[in-house]
Design an enzyme around this catalytic site. Structure first.
Site, PDB file in Angstrom:
ATOM      1  N   ASP A   2       0.845  -1.198   0.000  1.00 27.42           N
ATOM      2  CA  ASP A   2       0.000   0.000   0.000  1.00 27.42           C
ATOM      3  C   ASP A   2       0.876   1.243   0.000  1.00 27.42           C
ATOM      4  O   ASP A   2       2.040   1.200   0.410  1.00 27.42           O
ATOM      5  CB  ASP A   2      -0.874   0.025   1.272  1.00 27.42           C
ATOM      6  CG  ASP A   2      -1.836  -1.149   1.329  1.00 27.42           C
ATOM      7  OD1 ASP A   2      -2.128  -1.728   0.269  1.00 27.42           O
ATOM      8  OD2 ASP A   2      -2.282  -1.484   2.451  1.00 27.42           O
TER       9      ASP A   2
HETATM   10  N1  URA Z   1      -1.149  -5.992   3.844  1.00 24.79           N
HETATM   11  C1  URA Z   1      -1.653  -4.739   3.909  1.00 24.79           C
HETATM   12  O1  URA Z   1      -2.659  -4.497   4.525  1.00 24.79           O
HETATM   13  N2  URA Z   1      -0.980  -3.781   3.263  1.00 24.79           N
HETATM   14  C2  URA Z   1       0.169  -3.977   2.578  1.00 24.79           C
HETATM   15  O2  URA Z   1       0.746  -3.030   2.028  1.00 24.79           O
HETATM   16  C3  URA Z   1       0.668  -5.290   2.532  1.00 24.79           C
HETATM   17  C4  URA Z   1      -0.012  -6.287   3.164  1.00 24.79           C
END
Ligand code: URA
Length: 232
Positions: free
Chosen positions: A102
């Site tokens: 993310d």
């Molecule tokens: N899980 C999440 O919630 N975000 C990420 O960036 C990676 C795994």
């Protein structure tokens, strides 16, 4: 591939610069000086020399990036800086991130141009370990641990596969998962009554994010690391 593109991919300059160098007679192919930037070369078979030095073409390249928050895991984006902007100095146009973090997640991201390996690592059947350091809004307790270790329901058809939990502090754990569902870690912690306030990936398979690699920095994978990802 065109000779000028080949030299660009080896990071020997911009397209304009390498065209100039070719026209200036600084490049030879199999011992013969070539003056046409559009000349075709066979990357793996031809011996290309620049200023008399052989250029070695690498078909596949692998980088471990320490992704900072605020950049997106995409090859291009209209609004935000991408993880590939951080590798722009490498001069390769064929790189992509293996999976996504993310925008606000930090940590280990593999960047490569090796499509088959990326496909294998992301395939649902492979169950590659991904370990995340999670800072939490609330105290982490034994019940939350049990739920995560059993395999938590995040509102999809199938429950998540069982995760491995390591407790680091009252509100800090690491969680190892073997899938790659959308916002998976945040949703897993939410489903057990907690919230992630900071997330960092610290390991993928046998690749470890070392403390010495600063945010935004990257390094080449070693041959051993590439072999281990290939399942060797
Ligand atoms: N899980 C999440 O919630 N975000 C990420 O960036 C990676 C795994």
């Amino acid at each position: 591939m065109r000779l000028d593109r080949f030299l660009c991919e080896l990071n020997l300059g911009t397209r304009t610069q390498v065209k100039k160098e070719i026209k200036a007679g600084l490049v030879s192919v199999n011992g013969v000086t070539v003056l046409r930037p559009e000349e075709q070369v066979r990357e793996a078979a031809d011996l290309v020399c620049y200023k008399g030095q052989p250029c070695v073409y690498e078909e596949y390249v692998y980088y471990l990036l320490h992704k900072p928050a605020g950049v997106v895991s995409a090859t291009q984006d209209k609004r935000d800086r991408t993880v590939l902007d951080l590798l722009a100095g490498e001069g390769r146009s064929d790189l992509f991130p293996v999976g996504r973090l993310d925008k606000d997640t930090e940590g280990l991201l593999l960047i490569t141009n090796d499509g088959p390996l990326a496909h294998a690592l992301l395939s649902p059947g492979r169950h590659v370990d991904k370990e995340y350091e999670c800072h939490l809004a609330h105290t982490f307790d034994a019940h939350q641990r049990e739920l995560l270790e059993q395999g938590v329901d995040i509102g999809e058809k199938k429950k998540c596969r069982p995760a491995v939990v390591r407790i680091l502090a009252e509100k800090k754990i690491t969680l190892t998962i073997t899938e790659g569902r959308f916002h998976q870690v945040k949703r897993m912690l939410h489903a057990v009554g907690n919230e992630v306030v900071y997330l960092k990936r610290i390991r993928m398979d046998r690749l470890q994010l070392e403390d010495s690699l600063e945010k935004g920095a990257y390094r080449r994978l070693t041959d051993e690391e590439v072999e281990s990802l290939r399942g060797g």
